[in-house]
Design a protein around this motif. Sequence first.
Motif, PDB file in Angstrom:
ATOM      1  N   CYS A  75      28.397 -64.638 -27.050  1.00  0.00           N
ATOM      2  CA  CYS A  75      27.225 -64.877 -27.791  1.00  0.00           C
ATOM      3  C   CYS A  75      26.536 -63.783 -28.030  1.00  0.00           C
ATOM      4  N   PRO A  76      26.617 -63.611 -29.613  1.00  0.00           N
ATOM      5  CA  PRO A  76      25.968 -62.904 -30.427  1.00  0.00           C
ATOM      6  C   PRO A  76      24.525 -62.833 -30.307  1.00  0.00           C
ATOM      7  N   ILE A  77      24.042 -63.996 -30.053  1.00  0.00           N
ATOM      8  CA  ILE A  77      22.366 -64.166 -29.775  1.00  0.00           C
ATOM      9  C   ILE A  77      21.947 -63.685 -28.661  1.00  0.00           C
ATOM     10  N   THR A 227       7.694 -63.007 -40.338  1.00  0.00           N
ATOM     11  CA  THR A 227       7.482 -63.049 -38.914  1.00  0.00           C
ATOM     12  C   THR A 227       7.026 -61.755 -38.313  1.00  0.00           C
ATOM     13  N   GLY A 228       6.885 -60.502 -38.938  1.00  0.00           N
ATOM     14  CA  GLY A 228       6.385 -59.482 -38.316  1.00  0.00           C
ATOM     15  C   GLY A 228       7.395 -58.456 -38.244  1.00  0.00           C
ATOM     16  N   GLU A 229       6.680 -57.111 -37.787  1.00  0.00           N
ATOM     17  CA  GLU A 229       7.608 -55.933 -37.706  1.00  0.00           C
ATOM     18  C   GLU A 229       8.999 -55.920 -37.036  1.00  0.00           C
ATOM     19  N   ALA A 230       8.789 -56.693 -35.799  1.00  0.00           N
ATOM     20  CA  ALA A 230      10.152 -56.565 -34.995  1.00  0.00           C
ATOM     21  C   ALA A 230      11.256 -57.454 -35.735  1.00  0.00           C
ATOM     22  N   THR A 231      10.880 -58.278 -36.320  1.00  0.00           N
ATOM     23  CA  THR A 231      12.067 -58.951 -37.076  1.00  0.00           C
ATOM     24  C   THR A 231      12.425 -58.221 -38.351  1.00  0.00           C
ATOM     25  N   VAL A 232      11.734 -57.493 -39.041  1.00  0.00           N
ATOM     26  CA  VAL A 232      12.284 -56.477 -40.197  1.00  0.00           C
ATOM     27  C   VAL A 232      13.066 -55.355 -39.403  1.00  0.00           C
ATOM     28  N   LYS A 233      12.596 -54.849 -38.181  1.00  0.00           N
ATOM     29  CA  LYS A 233      12.980 -53.693 -37.686  1.00  0.00           C
ATOM     30  C   LYS A 233      14.485 -54.117 -37.300  1.00  0.00           C
ATOM     31  N   TYR A 234      14.925 -55.479 -36.875  1.00  0.00           N
ATOM     32  CA  TYR A 234      16.139 -55.795 -36.304  1.00  0.00           C
ATOM     33  C   TYR A 234      17.330 -56.442 -37.324  1.00  0.00           C
ATOM     34  N   SER A 235      16.514 -57.044 -38.545  1.00  0.00           N
ATOM     35  CA  SER A 235      17.187 -57.859 -39.369  1.00  0.00           C
ATOM     36  C   SER A 235      18.629 -57.337 -39.918  1.00  0.00           C
ATOM     37  N   ASN A 236      18.528 -55.887 -40.143  1.00  0.00           N
ATOM     38  CA  ASN A 236      19.655 -55.275 -40.602  1.00  0.00           C
ATOM     39  C   ASN A 236      20.673 -54.756 -39.537  1.00  0.00           C
ATOM     40  N   GLN A 237      20.325 -55.045 -38.274  1.00  0.00           N
ATOM     41  CA  GLN A 237      21.232 -54.524 -37.280  1.00  0.00           C
ATOM     42  C   GLN A 237      22.360 -55.441 -36.788  1.00  0.00           C
ATOM     43  N   THR A 238      21.902 -56.704 -37.161  1.00  0.00           N
ATOM     44  CA  THR A 238      22.941 -57.876 -36.414  1.00  0.00           C
ATOM     45  C   THR A 238      24.429 -57.866 -36.723  1.00  0.00           C
ATOM     46  N   ALA A 239      24.781 -57.462 -37.819  1.00  0.00           N
ATOM     47  CA  ALA A 239      26.279 -57.241 -38.312  1.00  0.00           C
ATOM     48  C   ALA A 239      26.825 -56.208 -37.553  1.00  0.00           C
ATOM     49  N   SER A 240      26.326 -55.194 -37.299  1.00  0.00           N
ATOM     50  CA  SER A 240      26.788 -54.172 -36.339  1.00  0.00           C
ATOM     51  C   SER A 240      26.846 -54.640 -34.836  1.00  0.00           C
ATOM     52  N   THR A 241      25.653 -55.382 -34.684  1.00  0.00           N
ATOM     53  CA  THR A 241      25.748 -55.950 -32.893  1.00  0.00           C
ATOM     54  C   THR A 241      26.878 -56.783 -32.931  1.00  0.00           C
TER      55      THR A 241
END
Length: 241
Positions: A75-77, A227-241
Motif C-alpha cells: 500500500c503506497p498510502i 493544505t499547507g507546507e507539509a503537503t507541498v513538501k511531499y507532493s513531488n515525492q510520491t512517484a519515487s516512494t
Amino acid sequence: MSINMELMRKKLATLRGDGTSAENSVWFKPQEGEQVIRIVPAPDGDPLKEMHFHYNVGEHKGGILCPKRNFGERCPICDFASSVWKDGVDNNDEESKKLAKSLFVRNRYFSPVIVRGMESEGVKVYGYGKQAYELLLGYILDPEYGDITDPHTGTDLRLEYGKKAGQMYPTTDIRPFRKASKLAKNDKEIDTLLDTMPNFEEVFPETTTEQAQLLLDQTLNATSEDTGEATVKYSNQTAST
C-alpha cells in the motif's frame, strides 16, 4: 484501451447510494431516534465484517480500501504516511505529523441487515464504528442470546441513534430484544429476503497498489497549494516512494 476511471467512479457511487434515494441505496443509514434492525447471516459466516480504509484520498467520502490491510498487497498510502510520520517525529514537525495522521488506515465495520418496517427494500449494508462492533460481538458471544442472526431463532436489535445531552456528536446504542423471533413469517419469505443479500465484493471493490498510488498522487498534487507546507513538501515525492 485504458480503463474509463470516471465511469468506474460513477458505477461505484451508484452502488454505494451517492445521490440516490434511501430506498434504492444498498446502505442503511440510521435516522435520528429509534429503529429496529435484524442482522442476517452472511454467506461466509462473518456477519460483522472488519474493513480498513484510507480517508482524505480520492474523491469518495467513504474512503478507499487499504490494499495492505484488506488484500495483503503493498500500500503506497501506508508507506507514504509512515515515512511522513517518521520525518515529522525526527524533525519535530507538527504539520508533517498532522498530514500523516490524516492518511493512516482506519477500521470500519459492516453488517447485512433487514430494517423492520422496510423489509420490502431487502437486505441493506449497515456501517458502524468500534463501540457498536464491540457491543454486537458481545451479544453474539453471550449464550443468553446465541446466534442473533439465525433466521428462525435470532433476535431483533433496537438501535437508538442521536445526540445525547451535552454531546457534540451523535452516538449509537444497540440493545437486543428479550425474545427471539423469526426473520419473516415463513420460510419462503425468509428465503426471499436472504436472496437480496448485497455482494460485499461489489460494494467494496478491491483497491490495487497501482490505484492507491494514482489516487495518492492526484490528491497531493491537487491540494498542495491549499493544505499547507507539509503537503507541498511531499507532493513531488510520491512517484519515487
